[in-house]
Design an enzyme around this catalytic site. Structure first.
Site: not given
Ligand code: COA
Length: 333
Positions: A111, A252, A282
């Site tokens: 990224c 980003h 993204n």
């Molecule tokens: N739909 C519904 N539920 C989902 C889901 C989806 N698409 N994806 C994950 N979940 C669930 C998980 O399974 C988890 O369930 P659980 O609590 O029963 O285990 C719950 O939602 C919370 O998941 P979590 O991973 O804690 O969510 P989050 O708030 O951290 O959001 C991201 C997930 C990926 C959106 C976030 O962590 C993020 O943006 N991370 C950084 C990404 C990034 O910057 N990458 C770098 C560049 S590529």
């Protein structure tokens, strides 16, 4: 002498996939995706390669500047989804474009790839090693997404952009400063398990679906919030700029909450933050050039504006670039 941007364009594949497209395939909802990420829709191209996405952007850059492809002397493509492992997408693009006098290479910075490429290109211009550099950032993330993995597949999209960098005698505009960082300890949290020399493709790697994005979202999230906010604030501070002096933060586009945290740390109001994550998701190395190109196209950036570009991604890689904008759309029209 500084390297200035003299043309900019972007391209995304025409087909749009909204959040409801995923709800028919996996256990997710439009509400979850929007509230956790800010994404409403993204573009995917299920045919063709990355260079098919980048070519129209590169051609538009040449058209804008009124130059022919043979005037380009170097091409850098920042991507993690090249057409092939080799030859480079820069070489494939060079051929498609007809840039017969150009050499070039691909750069893998995930990224942060576009920022790494922009700084590399700018330094080559400043060193006198190139006069017309085509710097591109883009990814065809659909090629490496597991569409059964709800934690990753909803986050990404396909797209990219291109800038032309040229030398300017004046020191007033261009790439003013940069902070680029890397921490390979982040590999465990965000990577593609197979396909490289460590784990070449086998029937087993394909069956185990190891050729896709693997991400531990929360771990990446925590590092991204701190990493992006820190370098964005630091570049402002060390250039003696206040929030009032900055026209735009161009972050980003991985997650709206990461963007908000960065803007808050810089003391920037929301109207100075470029956001298009809701339409593109993204696009990895594509997000920043797409944002910049949309700002330019819609005439929201003018010569002399201070822009802070900032990113965080796999590696980990992260960084910020202070760019003083060099072209007025009105004058070009
Ligand atoms: N739909 C519904 N539920 C989902 C889901 C989806 N698409 N994806 C994950 N979940 C669930 C998980 O399974 C988890 O369930 P659980 O609590 O029963 O285990 C719950 O939602 C919370 O998941 P979590 O991973 O804690 O969510 P989050 O708030 O951290 O959001 C991201 C997930 C990926 C959106 C976030 O962590 C993020 O943006 N991370 C950084 C990404 C990034 O910057 N990458 C770098 C560049 S590529």
């Amino acid at each position: 002498m500084k390297a200035i941007v003299t043309a900019i364009a972007h391209h995304v594949p025409p087909d749009v996939y909204d959040n409801n497209w995923f709800t028919k395939r996996i256990d997710t909802t439009d509400e979850w995706i929007q509230t956790r990420t800010g994404i409403k829709e993204r573009h995917f191209a299920f045919e063709g390669g990355l260079t098919d996405i980048l070519l129209p952007a590169a051609q538009e850059v040449l058209r804008q500047r009124g130059i022919t492809a043979d005037e380009i002397d170097c091409i850098i493509v920042a991507t993690v989804t090249p057409d092939r492992v080799f030859p480079s997408s820069a070489a494939i693009l060079q051929h498609k474009l007809g840039a017969k006098n150009a050499w070039g290479f691909d750069l893998s910075g995930a990224c942060s790839g576009f920022l790494y490429a922009l700084v590399t290109g700018a330094k080559m211009i400043e060193a006198g090693a190139a006069k017309k550099m085509l710097v591109l950032g883009g990814d065809k993330m659909s090629a490496i997404l597991n569409f059964d993995d709800r934690t990753t597949c909803v986050l990404f999209g396909d797209g990219g952009g291109a800038v032309l960098l040229e030398p300017s005698e004046s020191d007033d505009y261009g790439v003013v400063d940069h902070i680029l960082r890397m921490d390979g300890a982040g590999e465990v949290h965000l990577h593609q398990k197979a396909g490289g020399s460590l784990r070449p493709p086998t029937i087993e790697t394909v069956t185990n679906r190891e050729h896709f994005v693997y991400q531990e979202g929360q771990a990446v999230f925590k590092s991204a919030v701190k990493g992006m906010a820190d370098v964005s604030y630091e570049i402002m501070e060390r250039n003696h700029l206040t929030a009032d002096d900055v026209a735009w933060l161009i972050p980003h586009q991985a997650n709206l909450r990461i963007i908000d945290a960065t803007a808050e740390r810089m003391g920037l109001s929301k109207d100075k933050v470029m956001i298009n994550i809701e339409r593109f998701g993204n696009t990895t190395a594509g997000t920043i050039p797409i944002c910049l190109s949309e700002l330019y196209q819609t005439d929201r950036v003018k010569r002399g504006d201070y822009l802070v570009l900032s990113s965080f991604g796999a590696g980990y890689t992260w960084g910020s670039v202070l760019l003083r904008w060099s072209i007025d759309k009105k004058e070009k029209a």
